[in-house]
Design a protein around this motif. Sequence first.
Motif, PDB file in Angstrom:
ATOM      1  N   LEU A 154      19.336  17.647 -10.100  1.00 45.29           N
ATOM      2  CA  LEU A 154      18.699  19.035 -10.223  1.00 45.29           C
ATOM      3  C   LEU A 154      19.679  19.974 -10.675  1.00 45.29           C
ATOM      4  N   LYS A 155      21.035  19.624 -10.996  1.00 48.70           N
ATOM      5  CA  LYS A 155      22.034  20.558 -11.405  1.00 48.70           C
ATOM      6  C   LYS A 155      22.363  21.475 -10.499  1.00 48.70           C
ATOM      7  N   ALA A 156      22.312  21.236  -9.020  1.00 50.26           N
ATOM      8  CA  ALA A 156      22.336  22.150  -7.965  1.00 50.26           C
ATOM      9  C   ALA A 156      23.245  21.781  -6.934  1.00 50.26           C
ATOM     10  N   THR A 157      23.735  22.783  -6.140  1.00 50.46           N
ATOM     11  CA  THR A 157      24.616  22.683  -5.174  1.00 50.46           C
ATOM     12  C   THR A 157      24.541  23.453  -3.879  1.00 50.46           C
ATOM     13  N   ILE A 158      24.571  22.654  -2.677  1.00 39.99           N
ATOM     14  CA  ILE A 158      24.320  23.439  -1.340  1.00 39.99           C
ATOM     15  C   ILE A 158      25.798  23.527  -0.865  1.00 39.99           C
ATOM     16  N   ILE A 217      24.255  45.846 -13.733  1.00 41.12           N
ATOM     17  CA  ILE A 217      23.763  44.977 -12.707  1.00 41.12           C
ATOM     18  C   ILE A 217      24.556  43.772 -13.303  1.00 41.12           C
ATOM     19  N   ILE A 218      25.124  42.990 -12.618  1.00 40.85           N
ATOM     20  CA  ILE A 218      25.873  41.689 -12.963  1.00 40.85           C
ATOM     21  C   ILE A 218      24.636  40.679 -12.368  1.00 40.85           C
ATOM     22  N   GLY A 219      24.451  39.769 -13.415  1.00 36.97           N
ATOM     23  CA  GLY A 219      23.270  38.833 -13.194  1.00 36.97           C
ATOM     24  C   GLY A 219      23.686  37.598 -12.940  1.00 36.97           C
ATOM     25  N   CYS A 220      23.586  36.910 -11.614  1.00 35.12           N
ATOM     26  CA  CYS A 220      24.059  35.696 -11.214  1.00 35.12           C
ATOM     27  C   CYS A 220      23.061  34.994 -10.910  1.00 35.12           C
ATOM     28  N   GLY A 221      23.289  33.591 -10.851  1.00 40.19           N
ATOM     29  CA  GLY A 221      22.296  32.583 -10.464  1.00 40.19           C
ATOM     30  C   GLY A 221      21.548  31.460 -11.431  1.00 40.19           C
ATOM     31  N   GLY A 222      22.245  30.260 -11.504  1.00 39.14           N
ATOM     32  CA  GLY A 222      21.422  29.341 -12.073  1.00 39.14           C
ATOM     33  C   GLY A 222      21.618  29.382 -13.824  1.00 39.14           C
ATOM     34  N   VAL A 223      22.521  30.079 -14.336  1.00 37.75           N
ATOM     35  CA  VAL A 223      22.857  30.282 -15.625  1.00 37.75           C
ATOM     36  C   VAL A 223      23.661  28.844 -16.152  1.00 37.75           C
ATOM     37  N   SER A 224      23.045  28.351 -17.179  1.00 36.83           N
ATOM     38  CA  SER A 224      23.783  27.173 -17.651  1.00 36.83           C
ATOM     39  C   SER A 224      23.499  27.007 -19.183  1.00 36.83           C
ATOM     40  N   LEU A 244      21.902  27.620  -1.549  1.00 34.27           N
ATOM     41  CA  LEU A 244      21.806  26.797  -2.638  1.00 34.27           C
ATOM     42  C   LEU A 244      22.191  27.625  -3.977  1.00 34.27           C
ATOM     43  N   SER A 245      22.659  26.929  -4.964  1.00 39.04           N
ATOM     44  CA  SER A 245      22.920  27.368  -6.040  1.00 39.04           C
ATOM     45  C   SER A 245      22.920  26.420  -7.338  1.00 39.04           C
ATOM     46  N   GLY A 246      22.674  26.814  -8.733  1.00 38.43           N
ATOM     47  CA  GLY A 246      22.310  26.119  -9.743  1.00 38.43           C
ATOM     48  C   GLY A 246      20.983  26.308 -10.184  1.00 38.43           C
ATOM     49  N   LYS A 247      20.565  25.382 -10.992  1.00 39.09           N
ATOM     50  CA  LYS A 247      19.495  25.685 -11.614  1.00 39.09           C
ATOM     51  C   LYS A 247      18.184  26.025 -10.774  1.00 39.09           C
ATOM     52  N   PRO A 248      17.796  25.680  -9.628  1.00 33.42           N
ATOM     53  CA  PRO A 248      16.643  26.165  -8.846  1.00 33.42           C
ATOM     54  C   PRO A 248      16.805  27.571  -8.580  1.00 33.42           C
ATOM     55  N   THR A 303      28.011  27.233 -10.945  1.00 34.89           N
ATOM     56  CA  THR A 303      27.586  25.766 -10.623  1.00 34.89           C
ATOM     57  C   THR A 303      27.102  25.038 -12.002  1.00 34.89           C
ATOM     58  N   GLY A 304      26.954  25.864 -12.951  1.00 36.74           N
ATOM     59  CA  GLY A 304      26.844  25.145 -14.369  1.00 36.74           C
ATOM     60  C   GLY A 304      27.973  24.460 -14.887  1.00 36.74           C
TER      61      GLY A 304
END
Length: 410
Positions: A136-140, A330-337, A304-308, A357-358
């Motif tokens: 899922l290209k994700a991390t907890i 605003i600084i946008g953060c979350g799931g950027v790859s 949870l971080s990454g693509k989801p 995470t990406g």
Amino acid sequence: MLRTLGRRLLLLGSVGTGAVLANYYDRLDELQYDAASLASPVLRLLDAETSHNVAVWSAAHGLVPRDHKPDPPSLRTMVWGREFRNPIGLAAGFDKDAQAVEGLLGIGFGFVEVGSVTPLPQPGNPQPRVFRLPELKATINRYGFNSQGVDAVASHLAAYRARLDDNPARERGLLGVNLGKNKTSEDAAADYCIGVSKLGQYADYLVINVSSPNTPGLRSLQGRKELEHLVKRVKTMRDSTPWGSRGPPPLLVKIAPDLTEADKSDIAAVALKHNLDGLIVSNTTIARPPEVHDYPCGQEAGGLSGKPLFEPSTKVLSDMYKLTKGKLPIIGCGGVSSGEDAYKKIRAGASLVQLYTGMAYEGPALVPRIKRELAECLARDGLVSVQQAVGADHEGPSQRKASAWRFYWS
């Protein structure tokens, strides 16, 4: 006539030598990033936290690629009166103790945010506390603000600044400092004020982190009454401190993606009422989408971080841009790859974009690729600057132009 011919041959020779050197450095960059990409799967053979620590150590010791190419002019942007050579930054959580700022900026980031930093050293939560979801290209993670404390970080940043002063010709990226509270502290505002007083002198901006899910009670500080009290005290501390000719560092609040509509309205109201300089949207999520829920370690506690996280965090970003009427960067953060992901964040209202995470999955080569793809997205839509794209999904051309100039001079 012979003299003119000689000058022309000399000029051609110089141009040719320049082209050869440019090609040499381009190829050198490619080889460095290729080598780093080959190393990334090897690092993932280690457990997630050990891999993270090795990556920080490598960046601290210069064992990471360095991007020698100038960024496309369209990526230069101005926020808070500070010029960012590109809008792509590294989120807090990677370099928690400011040990690798120089190496990380060298990879090609326009800015790096260190922390979260707590006033006193603390170990964080028990291990294991980081879990990969590779398909899922994700991390907890449930690190829990493991930190060497403000004094150690101040020492690291003072040494970094001294190295910069010894080499004034070097183009500098910008530095954000993310502040946290100690787990056992009963006065959160006092903890954040300590961070401002000891680390603000090194920061191009400061962040009040009230959104990590891994410190008990922290997210309750996002409530309107609690947040208003906190922001007033920290802002008073910042504004009463002498900062020199450049003025005080901008003060931002980092919020969670797991907010109700009322929460978002309250945060926007506090931010506007007390003249916050910006928001970071968002931190990790405690939600578990179905694809995560069914994963073997998908039910581990933590963020949870990454693509989801991309879609929900971008939705909150868009909502906060509307609620603040585009008045706050605003600084946008979350799931950027990808560059397309970064562009979507910008069009939703982000002036700057962060990732973490990406890069953990794809390695340092992700950074120049995202910059290249973002420049292509801007060109595709006929835009000559990042500032023209900020909030483009909400506003007409004239409003975007006004927003760009507002952020430029703010």
